[in-house]
Design a protein around this motif. Structure first.
Motif, PDB file in Angstrom:
ATOM      1  N   VAL A 106      42.068  10.881 -19.497  1.00 29.20           N
ATOM      2  CA  VAL A 106      41.551   9.895 -20.458  1.00 29.20           C
ATOM      3  C   VAL A 106      42.700   9.075 -21.045  1.00 29.20           C
ATOM      4  O   VAL A 106      42.590   7.844 -21.188  1.00 29.20           O
ATOM      5  N   ILE A 107      43.807   9.742 -21.367  1.00 28.97           N
ATOM      6  CA  ILE A 107      44.968   9.032 -21.918  1.00 28.97           C
ATOM      7  C   ILE A 107      45.507   8.016 -20.913  1.00 28.97           C
ATOM      8  O   ILE A 107      45.817   6.872 -21.256  1.00 28.97           O
ATOM      9  N   VAL A 108      45.610   8.437 -19.648  1.00 28.94           N
ATOM     10  CA  VAL A 108      46.082   7.533 -18.595  1.00 28.94           C
ATOM     11  C   VAL A 108      45.136   6.346 -18.451  1.00 28.94           C
ATOM     12  O   VAL A 108      45.566   5.186 -18.342  1.00 28.94           O
ATOM     13  N   ALA A 109      43.833   6.612 -18.470  1.00 24.28           N
ATOM     14  CA  ALA A 109      42.839   5.542 -18.318  1.00 24.28           C
ATOM     15  C   ALA A 109      42.928   4.548 -19.475  1.00 24.28           C
ATOM     16  O   ALA A 109      42.903   3.330 -19.259  1.00 24.28           O
ATOM     17  N   LEU A 110      43.030   5.051 -20.699  1.00 29.76           N
ATOM     18  CA  LEU A 110      43.126   4.171 -21.859  1.00 29.76           C
ATOM     19  C   LEU A 110      44.388   3.318 -21.818  1.00 29.76           C
ATOM     20  O   LEU A 110      44.370   2.139 -22.195  1.00 29.76           O
ATOM     21  N   ARG A 111      45.485   3.909 -21.344  1.00 31.12           N
ATOM     22  CA  ARG A 111      46.734   3.150 -21.242  1.00 31.12           C
ATOM     23  C   ARG A 111      46.593   2.013 -20.237  1.00 31.12           C
ATOM     24  O   ARG A 111      47.035   0.882 -20.475  1.00 31.12           O
ATOM     25  N   MET A 112      45.953   2.288 -19.114  1.00 37.53           N
ATOM     26  CA  MET A 112      45.786   1.256 -18.089  1.00 37.53           C
ATOM     27  C   MET A 112      44.834   0.155 -18.562  1.00 37.53           C
ATOM     28  O   MET A 112      45.052  -1.018 -18.298  1.00 37.53           O
ATOM     29  N   ILE A 113      43.763   0.543 -19.260  1.00 35.77           N
ATOM     30  CA  ILE A 113      42.844  -0.460 -19.800  1.00 35.77           C
ATOM     31  C   ILE A 113      43.576  -1.351 -20.801  1.00 35.77           C
ATOM     32  O   ILE A 113      43.384  -2.570 -20.838  1.00 35.77           O
ATOM     33  N   GLY A 114      44.444  -0.740 -21.601  1.00 37.05           N
ATOM     34  CA  GLY A 114      45.237  -1.510 -22.550  1.00 37.05           C
ATOM     35  C   GLY A 114      46.156  -2.493 -21.854  1.00 37.05           C
ATOM     36  O   GLY A 114      46.341  -3.628 -22.306  1.00 37.05           O
ATOM     37  N   GLN A 115      46.745  -2.087 -20.708  1.00 32.56           N
ATOM     38  CA  GLN A 115      47.605  -2.981 -19.950  1.00 32.56           C
ATOM     39  C   GLN A 115      46.822  -4.160 -19.399  1.00 32.56           C
ATOM     40  O   GLN A 115      47.281  -5.301 -19.425  1.00 32.56           O
ATOM     41  N   VAL A 116      45.613  -3.886 -18.895  1.00 30.59           N
ATOM     42  CA  VAL A 116      44.786  -4.957 -18.326  1.00 30.59           C
ATOM     43  C   VAL A 116      44.377  -5.942 -19.418  1.00 30.59           C
ATOM     44  O   VAL A 116      44.421  -7.159 -19.228  1.00 30.59           O
ATOM     45  N   LEU A 254      37.691   5.057 -12.804  1.00 26.66           N
ATOM     46  CA  LEU A 254      37.552   6.267 -11.983  1.00 26.66           C
ATOM     47  C   LEU A 254      38.059   7.489 -12.744  1.00 26.66           C
ATOM     48  O   LEU A 254      37.424   8.551 -12.719  1.00 26.66           O
ATOM     49  N   CYS A 255      39.186   7.341 -13.451  1.00 29.75           N
ATOM     50  CA  CYS A 255      39.729   8.455 -14.248  1.00 29.75           C
ATOM     51  C   CYS A 255      38.751   8.875 -15.343  1.00 29.75           C
ATOM     52  O   CYS A 255      38.534  10.076 -15.570  1.00 29.75           O
ATOM     53  N   MET A 256      38.143   7.897 -16.029  1.00 29.34           N
ATOM     54  CA  MET A 256      37.206   8.202 -17.105  1.00 29.34           C
ATOM     55  C   MET A 256      35.970   8.925 -16.576  1.00 29.34           C
ATOM     56  O   MET A 256      35.493   9.899 -17.168  1.00 29.34           O
ATOM     57  N   VAL A 257      35.454   8.459 -15.435  1.00 26.34           N
ATOM     58  CA  VAL A 257      34.264   9.072 -14.834  1.00 26.34           C
ATOM     59  C   VAL A 257      34.551  10.517 -14.420  1.00 26.34           C
ATOM     60  O   VAL A 257      33.776  11.431 -14.700  1.00 26.34           O
ATOM     61  N   ILE A 258      35.691  10.726 -13.749  1.00 27.50           N
ATOM     62  CA  ILE A 258      36.047  12.068 -13.274  1.00 27.50           C
ATOM     63  C   ILE A 258      36.297  13.011 -14.444  1.00 27.50           C
ATOM     64  O   ILE A 258      35.854  14.171 -14.433  1.00 27.50           O
ATOM     65  N   ALA A 259      37.005  12.524 -15.468  1.00 28.99           N
ATOM     66  CA  ALA A 259      37.270  13.357 -16.645  1.00 28.99           C
ATOM     67  C   ALA A 259      35.971  13.772 -17.326  1.00 28.99           C
ATOM     68  O   ALA A 259      35.803  14.934 -17.721  1.00 28.99           O
ATOM     69  N   SER A 260      35.029  12.829 -17.448  1.00 29.34           N
ATOM     70  CA  SER A 260      33.737  13.144 -18.072  1.00 29.34           C
ATOM     71  C   SER A 260      32.973  14.172 -17.248  1.00 29.34           C
ATOM     72  O   SER A 260      32.382  15.122 -17.791  1.00 29.34           O
ATOM     73  N   TYR A 261      32.988  14.001 -15.925  1.00 30.80           N
ATOM     74  CA  TYR A 261      32.281  14.934 -15.038  1.00 30.80           C
ATOM     75  C   TYR A 261      32.884  16.342 -15.145  1.00 30.80           C
ATOM     76  O   TYR A 261      32.148  17.340 -15.223  1.00 30.80           O
ATOM     77  N   LEU A 262      34.211  16.417 -15.149  1.00 28.77           N
ATOM     78  CA  LEU A 262      34.874  17.722 -15.236  1.00 28.77           C
ATOM     79  C   LEU A 262      34.528  18.437 -16.543  1.00 28.77           C
ATOM     80  O   LEU A 262      34.245  19.643 -16.545  1.00 28.77           O
ATOM     81  N   MET A 263      34.515  17.687 -17.644  1.00 31.12           N
ATOM     82  CA  MET A 263      34.193  18.282 -18.937  1.00 31.12           C
ATOM     83  C   MET A 263      32.731  18.755 -18.986  1.00 31.12           C
ATOM     84  O   MET A 263      32.436  19.858 -19.473  1.00 31.12           O
TER      85      MET A 263
END
Length: 268
Positions: A106-116, A254-263
């Motif tokens: 989630v942290i990685v995904a948020l960082r990338m969204i912030g970059q975009v 993709l990171c957000m979806v996978i993280a949510s599924y795993l949780m």
């Protein structure tokens, strides 16, 4: 065996498109796709990430882009702390490891969204602060100025990367690349090449530690590793033809979806 090869190729392509940070998807591919535990997935994922990063690092060395002393320092501290991560990986319950892994994603995904979303504005705002960087290049020699602040910064980045690598099986690119961007004035090509060398070394050391702790790589894992390296080469070939922002946004989603599924799968 077939599924292992398919997942390996997909992960390899994502590695080639996104850089070393794409290695964070290797463990979820094994956990979700093949039903492995995080502890069993870690050495296979690390081996795949290490092999893929080595290919990129060799290319960077050939082009003279790698800051090899910085990479060696981070790898050395990573080597010290990765066994501690391996110890935690074998001590903590699988549910806890998956929760930690999901949080990192989630942290990685948020960082990338912030970059975009930030785009060019982030780069423009960072330029006036170049004098505040911890690690600066000597304008005459083009080499890093090895001050105490720079050495301590790289040591800290390597230590945290090694700990997370040993514990969660992530290569560390998601941490090393943004840290280099924030704390140094090295150009992006040099940052990525140096990161790849550090990741290759840290991951290889962590694999050795995991195997020493009792982990083993099966034939299915070997197929995944070989397929991921092949896929990585395909991804590197495709990367120039796909807009960087599209790659970052797709990876973040993709990171957000996978993280949510795993949780959900772990706790519900």
């Amino acid at each position: 065996m077939f599924l292992s090869g398919v997942f390996g190729i997909v992960i390899g392509i994502i590695l080639g498109l996104t850089g070393a940070g794409g290695g964070i998807l290797a463990v979820p591919a094994l956990v979700i796709g093949l039903g492995w535990s995080v502890t069993a997935s870690t050495p296979v994922a690390l081996f795949a990430v290490s092999a893929a990063a080595t290919v990129g690092a060799v290319d960077g060395l050939r082009k003279g882009l790698v800051r090899y002393r910085a990479a060696m320092l981070m790898a050395l501290l990573g080597a010290v702390f990765s066994p501690l991560g391996v110890y935690f990986a074998h001590s903590l319950p699988n549910a806890v490891l998956i929760s930690l892994f999901s949080l990192v994603m989630v942290i990685v995904a948020l960082r990338m969204i912030g970059q975009v979303r930030g785009g060019q504005a982030v780069i423009t705002q960072a330029k006036p602060q170049w004098q505040e960087k911890n690690c600066m290049l000597n304008p005459e020699s083009g080499r890093l100025r090895w001050t105490m602040k720079c050495s301590a910064t790289l040591a800290l980045v390597g230590s945290v990367s090694g700990l997370l690598t040993g514990m969660l099986g992530v290569g560390g690119g998601f941490l090393i690349v943004p840290a280099f961007q924030h704390f140094s004035d090295i150009r992006m090509h040099g940052i990525v090449a140096t990161s790849l060398m550090a990741i290759a070394l840290i991951s290889a050391i962590a694999v050795t530690g995991a195997i020493h702790a009792g982990a083993h790589i099966t034939a299915t894992g070997g197929v995944f590793i070989a397929a991921s390296v092949s896929g990585m080469l395909v991804g590197r070939f495709l990367a120039p033809s796909i807009p960087a922002k599209a790659i970052q946004l797709g990876f973040a989603i993709l990171c957000m979806v996978i993280a949510s599924y795993l949780m959900l799968k772990t706790w519900m």
